[in-house]
Design an enzyme around this catalytic site. Structure first.
Site, mmCIF file in Angstrom:
data_model
loop_
_atom_site.group_PDB
_atom_site.id
_atom_site.type_symbol
_atom_site.label_atom_id
_atom_site.label_comp_id
_atom_site.label_asym_id
_atom_site.label_seq_id
_atom_site.Cartn_x
_atom_site.Cartn_y
_atom_site.Cartn_z
ATOM 1 N N ASP A 154 3.191 -4.163 8.024
ATOM 2 C CA ASP A 154 1.955 -3.279 7.859
ATOM 3 C C ASP A 154 0.956 -4.494 8.143
ATOM 4 O O ASP A 154 0.519 -5.318 7.301
ATOM 5 C CB ASP A 154 1.994 -2.807 6.628
ATOM 6 N N LYS A 210 -10.327 -0.456 10.459
ATOM 7 C CA LYS A 210 -10.673 -2.088 9.781
ATOM 8 C C LYS A 210 -11.101 -3.110 10.633
ATOM 9 O O LYS A 210 -11.342 -4.248 10.097
ATOM 10 C CB LYS A 210 -9.493 -2.164 8.789
ATOM 11 N N GLN A 234 -4.562 -4.910 7.197
ATOM 12 C CA GLN A 234 -5.568 -6.022 6.851
ATOM 13 C C GLN A 234 -5.493 -7.391 7.550
ATOM 14 O O GLN A 234 -6.368 -8.206 7.486
ATOM 15 C CB GLN A 234 -5.188 -6.457 5.390
ATOM 16 N N CYS A 292 -4.781 2.375 -3.928
ATOM 17 C CA CYS A 292 -3.462 2.850 -3.196
ATOM 18 C C CYS A 292 -2.084 1.967 -3.279
ATOM 19 O O CYS A 292 -1.334 2.003 -2.224
ATOM 20 C CB CYS A 292 -3.531 3.047 -1.844
ATOM 21 N N HIS A 323 1.002 -1.170 -0.185
ATOM 22 C CA HIS A 323 -0.035 0.054 -0.119
ATOM 23 C C HIS A 323 0.839 1.292 -0.030
ATOM 24 O O HIS A 323 1.958 1.295 0.394
ATOM 25 C CB HIS A 323 -0.795 -0.054 1.428
#
Length: 405
Positions: A196, A222, A199, A362, A118
């Site tokens: 990261d 999220k 998700q 993104c 991303h």
């Protein structure tokens, strides 16, 4: 909630009490009533600034804020002193790129990223590299949507990689990367690693200590929580050595006319009034997920993903991007429909009450690698069901008819 078929909790989400088929949770999740109530209760019953007063209301607000930190840290197997609240995962990564990067990167150094990142895990490193005279190198995405550990090893053998930045789960391909193995290999080569987890935390069990990374960031919105709050978990000794990211109130110990000293971690990195109400909401969101159980969440999303991967090929001219092996992917599926731009697909589905995302997500370098300007993406969460996927398939067939395909 012992089995995936018993995960019937749609009624807990006020916005989903109609006919909406919400399949855009990789962009942001919907919020259960308990999260909304937690934020409402904070403003009605505990609204005060934290860490700054000794009256009972402020002490209650502080206890709730720090209690949220403890709960969030516990949820992913980390310690609260090295758990920092940020605005989102973008800010968490920028904090590391700015604070650690300014202090440690030098000309000739390299940062290893991947083609599936991303922009929030690319652009901060571009800025840090430009300032330091360093550069970025990329791990390529293979034809099956995964990364090559052999290529990782070749890159690390160069001896110039200072940090590896990698998504736990791709927001486009759904790829579940072997971040524990990547961490082990990065450390063996003398490099740090940032993961990261935006998700990942919402849909799989995450144990940051077991992963063994140096920095792990994720975002609340999220994970059924509110917008405006993210999290950075990091090794305490790294945070102790890093300079502050934002200067101002709360992050200082002493302030003189020419210089200042810093508060202890984590508050050294939380300048200004923090996201207090958002922390209350995130605490409630984590409690909600924990009551379901993250193993159950993972099983539920895997079942939905398998069903979607089975049904999507029924649509003529539809191509799916990313792994087909459920053990190597999460609950987001990107696809393209021959003869239709993804934005047209999303707009037509929206008329049917089916909400998907369309665009480059993104991830423009990944789009160039895939050879497409954009994709459509359906993504799932605990409140979705097979019926939502059935509506997706029906709406895709309708879209093709509208364009006479």
């Amino acid at each position: 909630m012992a089995t995936t078929t018993s995960l019937d909790i749609r009624a807990d989400f006020p916005i989903l009490r109609g006919e909406l088929a919400y399949l855009d949770s990789a962009a942001t999740s919907q919020k259960p009533e308990s999260v909304i109530q937690a934020i409402d209760s904070y403003y009605r019953e505990s609204n005060a600034n934290v860490h700054r007063s000794v009256y009972e209301l402020a002490e209650r607000a502080t206890a709730a804020y720090e209690g949220a930190r403890e709960r969030v840290a516990q949820f992913v197997g980390w310690n609260s002193a090295a758990t920092i609240f940020t605005k989102n995962v973008t800010e968490a990564i920028n904090l590391v790129a700015y604070s650690w990067g300014r202090q440690n990167l030098k000309p000739g150094d390299e940062i290893l990223v991947t083609e599936m990142e991303h922009h929030s895990n690319l652009v901060p490193w571009q800025l840090a590299a430009q300032q330091a005279g360093a550069s970025l190198r990329y791990l390529h995405v293979q034809d099956d949507g995964t990364l090559s550990l052999d290529e990782l090893e070749r890159e690390l053998e160069r001896g110039t990689i200072r940090l590896v930045a990698v998504a736990h789960i791709s927001n486009v391909l759904g790829t579940l990367n072997p971040v524990a193995e990547i961490s082990t290999r990065a450390h063996a080569a003398g490099a740090l690693i940032l993961v990261d987890g935006a998700q990942a935390v919402p849909q799989i069990p995450v144990d940051v200590a077991a992963i063994g990374c140096d920095f792990y960031g994720w975002t609340g919105h999220k994970a059924l929580g509110p917008t405006g709050i993210g999290v950075l978990h990091a090794r305490g000794e790294l945070l102790e050595a890093m300079p502050p990211f934002l200067g101002g109130g709360s992050m200082i110990s002493t302030v003189s006319e020419q210089e200042s000293t810093w508060n202890a971690i984590p508050w050294k990195f939380e300048g200004g009034t923090p996201p207090i109400a958002e922390a209350a909401g995130l605490h409630a969101a984590i409690d909600y997920l924990a009551r379901i159980g993250m193993d159950t969440v993972r099983a539920h999303e895997a079942e939905l993903t398998a069903y979607a991967l089975e049904r999507l090929p029924e649509v003529p001219g539809l191509a799916i991007f990313g792994p087909t092996d459920l053990d190597k992917r999460g609950g987001a599926i990107s696809f393209a429909l021959e003869g239709l731009h993804p934005h047209d697909v999303a707009e037509l589905l929206g008329r049917e009450g089916v909400c998907i995302r369309a665009g480059h997500h993104c991830a423009q370098p990944l789009m160039r690698h895939l050879g497409v300007p954009a994709t459509a993406r359906a993504s799932f969460h605990v409140y979705n069901s097979r019926q939502d996927i059935d509506r997706l398939i029906e709406s895709l067939h309708t879209a093709r008819k509208v364009f006479q395909l």
